[in-house]
Design a protein around this motif. Structure first.
Motif, PDB file in Angstrom:
ATOM      1  N   ASP A  52     -38.430  32.447  31.999  1.00  0.00           N
ATOM      2  CA  ASP A  52     -37.159  31.919  31.504  1.00  0.00           C
ATOM      3  C   ASP A  52     -36.556  30.937  32.502  1.00  0.00           C
ATOM      4  O   ASP A  52     -36.018  29.894  32.112  1.00  0.00           O
ATOM      5  CB  ASP A  52     -36.192  33.076  31.230  1.00  0.00           C
ATOM      6  CG  ASP A  52     -34.943  32.622  30.488  1.00  0.00           C
ATOM      7  OD1 ASP A  52     -35.072  31.828  29.536  1.00  0.00           O
ATOM      8  OD2 ASP A  52     -33.845  33.051  30.861  1.00  0.00           O
ATOM      9  N   ARG A  53     -36.644  31.250  33.797  1.00  0.00           N
ATOM     10  CA  ARG A  53     -36.109  30.334  34.820  1.00  0.00           C
ATOM     11  C   ARG A  53     -36.869  29.011  34.824  1.00  0.00           C
ATOM     12  O   ARG A  53     -36.267  27.935  34.891  1.00  0.00           O
ATOM     13  CB  ARG A  53     -36.187  30.992  36.207  1.00  0.00           C
ATOM     14  CG  ARG A  53     -35.170  32.092  36.457  1.00  0.00           C
ATOM     15  CD  ARG A  53     -35.062  32.398  37.947  1.00  0.00           C
ATOM     16  NE  ARG A  53     -36.336  32.787  38.523  1.00  0.00           N
ATOM     17  CZ  ARG A  53     -36.777  34.038  38.565  1.00  0.00           C
ATOM     18  NH1 ARG A  53     -36.047  35.014  38.039  1.00  0.00           N
ATOM     19  NH2 ARG A  53     -37.940  34.333  39.121  1.00  0.00           N
ATOM     20  N   LEU A  54     -38.196  29.085  34.751  1.00  0.00           N
ATOM     21  CA  LEU A  54     -38.995  27.859  34.739  1.00  0.00           C
ATOM     22  C   LEU A  54     -38.711  27.032  33.488  1.00  0.00           C
ATOM     23  O   LEU A  54     -38.642  25.797  33.546  1.00  0.00           O
ATOM     24  CB  LEU A  54     -40.479  28.203  34.825  1.00  0.00           C
ATOM     25  CG  LEU A  54     -40.997  28.620  36.195  1.00  0.00           C
ATOM     26  CD1 LEU A  54     -42.429  29.125  36.085  1.00  0.00           C
ATOM     27  CD2 LEU A  54     -40.929  27.461  37.178  1.00  0.00           C
ATOM     28  N   TYR A  55     -38.542  27.700  32.361  1.00  0.00           N
ATOM     29  CA  TYR A  55     -38.234  26.997  31.114  1.00  0.00           C
ATOM     30  C   TYR A  55     -36.902  26.256  31.234  1.00  0.00           C
ATOM     31  O   TYR A  55     -36.798  25.077  30.872  1.00  0.00           O
ATOM     32  CB  TYR A  55     -38.195  27.990  29.956  1.00  0.00           C
ATOM     33  CG  TYR A  55     -37.787  27.365  28.633  1.00  0.00           C
ATOM     34  CD1 TYR A  55     -38.604  26.416  28.025  1.00  0.00           C
ATOM     35  CD2 TYR A  55     -36.597  27.724  28.015  1.00  0.00           C
ATOM     36  CE1 TYR A  55     -38.235  25.833  26.818  1.00  0.00           C
ATOM     37  CE2 TYR A  55     -36.224  27.150  26.809  1.00  0.00           C
ATOM     38  CZ  TYR A  55     -37.047  26.192  26.217  1.00  0.00           C
ATOM     39  OH  TYR A  55     -36.669  25.619  25.029  1.00  0.00           O
ATOM     40  N   ALA A  56     -35.894  26.932  31.773  1.00  0.00           N
ATOM     41  CA  ALA A  56     -34.573  26.310  31.935  1.00  0.00           C
ATOM     42  C   ALA A  56     -34.645  25.103  32.868  1.00  0.00           C
ATOM     43  O   ALA A  56     -34.026  24.059  32.618  1.00  0.00           O
ATOM     44  CB  ALA A  56     -33.578  27.341  32.468  1.00  0.00           C
ATOM     45  N   ARG A  57     -35.423  25.221  33.932  1.00  0.00           N
ATOM     46  CA  ARG A  57     -35.540  24.114  34.882  1.00  0.00           C
ATOM     47  C   ARG A  57     -36.271  22.921  34.269  1.00  0.00           C
ATOM     48  O   ARG A  57     -35.912  21.765  34.511  1.00  0.00           O
ATOM     49  CB  ARG A  57     -36.250  24.582  36.150  1.00  0.00           C
ATOM     50  CG  ARG A  57     -35.418  25.533  37.004  1.00  0.00           C
ATOM     51  CD  ARG A  57     -36.196  26.038  38.195  1.00  0.00           C
ATOM     52  NE  ARG A  57     -36.595  24.961  39.078  1.00  0.00           N
ATOM     53  CZ  ARG A  57     -37.440  25.110  40.091  1.00  0.00           C
ATOM     54  NH1 ARG A  57     -37.986  26.302  40.322  1.00  0.00           N
ATOM     55  NH2 ARG A  57     -37.736  24.092  40.866  1.00  0.00           N
TER      56      ARG A  57
END
Length: 339
Positions: free
Chosen positions: A225-230
């Motif tokens: 989820d963090r990588l997707y948001a970034r």
């Protein structure tokens, strides 16, 4: 009116063009190509005027003034408006209803839905055109790759082409910059090899689509989820992200199929074109072992439907894609248990 290419756009009655789409780099590139049709030097301060949507909204008369202005050096002028949205529909509608002068107005915008007032204005006006810039597919990326490398007198071997296409996309301007950097890296050579592509592009950034794909197949939902948001903050479109995930799970599925036919994990990975990069090879091997074929097939079905939903349902594509990212990351525990 709507156009699919820039070639036939400059008819005598056209006074404005809207260039829009999710790929900001391609929008910028097309805007420049349209500008130089009228003004060979797009940086000519006497014939090219740069405005933002904020400038026009703050002073609605500014557009009419710029459009009516004459160049001190002669020749037709161009006014370029960046960051446009539906808030400019009224002002641009007034201009198109009674355009003054001979200036060509070029408007750049992000992704605009079918209900967008600005998009509909330019599609329906007889003296304007709307030019959409869609995300590059693999075929278009390959053409850009060959064209860019050819300018430097270079060709790329097939394995390098496959590697690069898997890592380019989301922003055409950024893709060209990556390829130009690669051309400088191999200066003096005639052919770009897979090793060259891996050395220059594969390690060029910590944040890549491959990192997200690996994180999704690894299973920690929070990290995925963090990588997707970034990636979204970096400007990568949801459809580009979905396609990267499809490519990764297709490779896992192919390797798993080869193992089911008696190949070892090493043999199965070596058969992939290109094989997994050595820095992620062990992670890829563990993922092949953790995901049974039936779960990989189900994951590919989900991703295919997600791409369709992003393009056709009208739902927010970022939310649709984000939901699938989390669903797949959560399935990893089930995949491991099932293996």
């Amino acid at each position: 009116m709507k156009l699919k290419s820039t070639g036939s756009f400059l008819r005598p009655n056209v006074r404005a063009a809207l260039v829009y789409g999710p790929d900001g780099g391609q929008v910028h590139e097309v805007l420049d190509s349209l500008t130089v049709v009228v003004v060979p030097d797009r940086k000519d301060p006497f014939r090219v005027s740069e405005l933002t949507a904020a400038h026009v909204l703050a002073d609605p008369a500014k557009l009419a003034e710029e459009a009516a202005a004459l160049s001190l050096t002669g020749g037709q002028r161009v006014v370029r408006i960046r960051d446009a949205g539906d808030s400019l529909a009224g002002i641009l509608g007034n201009f198109l209803a009674a355009p003054g002068g001979e200036t060509l107005v070029l408007v750049a915008a992000g992704d605009l839905g079918k209900a967008s007032k600005l998009r509909r204005l330019f599609e329906e006006a007889v003296n304007a055109v709307a030019l959409p810039c869609y995300l590059d597919d693999a075929g278009t990326l390959e053409s850009i790759l060959h064209d860019t490398l050819q300018r430097f007198g270079l060709k790329a071997e097939p394995a390098a082409v496959t590697w690069l296409i898997d890592r380019l996309g989301g922003d055409r301007l950024q893709s060209r910059r990556e390829l130009e950097k690669l051309a400088l890296y191999v200066h003096g050579a005639a052919v770009v090899t897979l090793a060259d592509a891996m050395a220059c592009v594969g390690d060029s950034a910590d944040l890549t689509l491959e990192h997200l794909a690996l994180a999704v197949a690894d299973g920690p939902p929070a990290k995925a989820d963090r990588l997707y948001a970034r990636l979204l903050l970096e400007g990568t479109g949801p459809v580009v992200i979905v396609r990267a995930l499809i490519r990764h799970f297709q490779r896992l599925h192919l390797a798993s199929s080869l193992m089911a036919r008696g190949h070892s994990a090493e043999q199965a990975m070596a058969a992939l074109k290109p094989p997994p990069f050595f820095k992620v090879k062990e992670r890829f091997r563990k993922q092949v072992l953790a995901w049974p074929q039936e779960r990989l097939a189900a994951a590919l079905d989900l991703l295919t439907q997600t791409e369709i939903d992003c393009k056709s349902t009208g739902m927010p594509d970022q939310a649709v894609c984000g939901r699938t990212v989390l669903q797949l990351a959560r399935r990893h525990n089930g995949a491991r248990a099932g293996g």
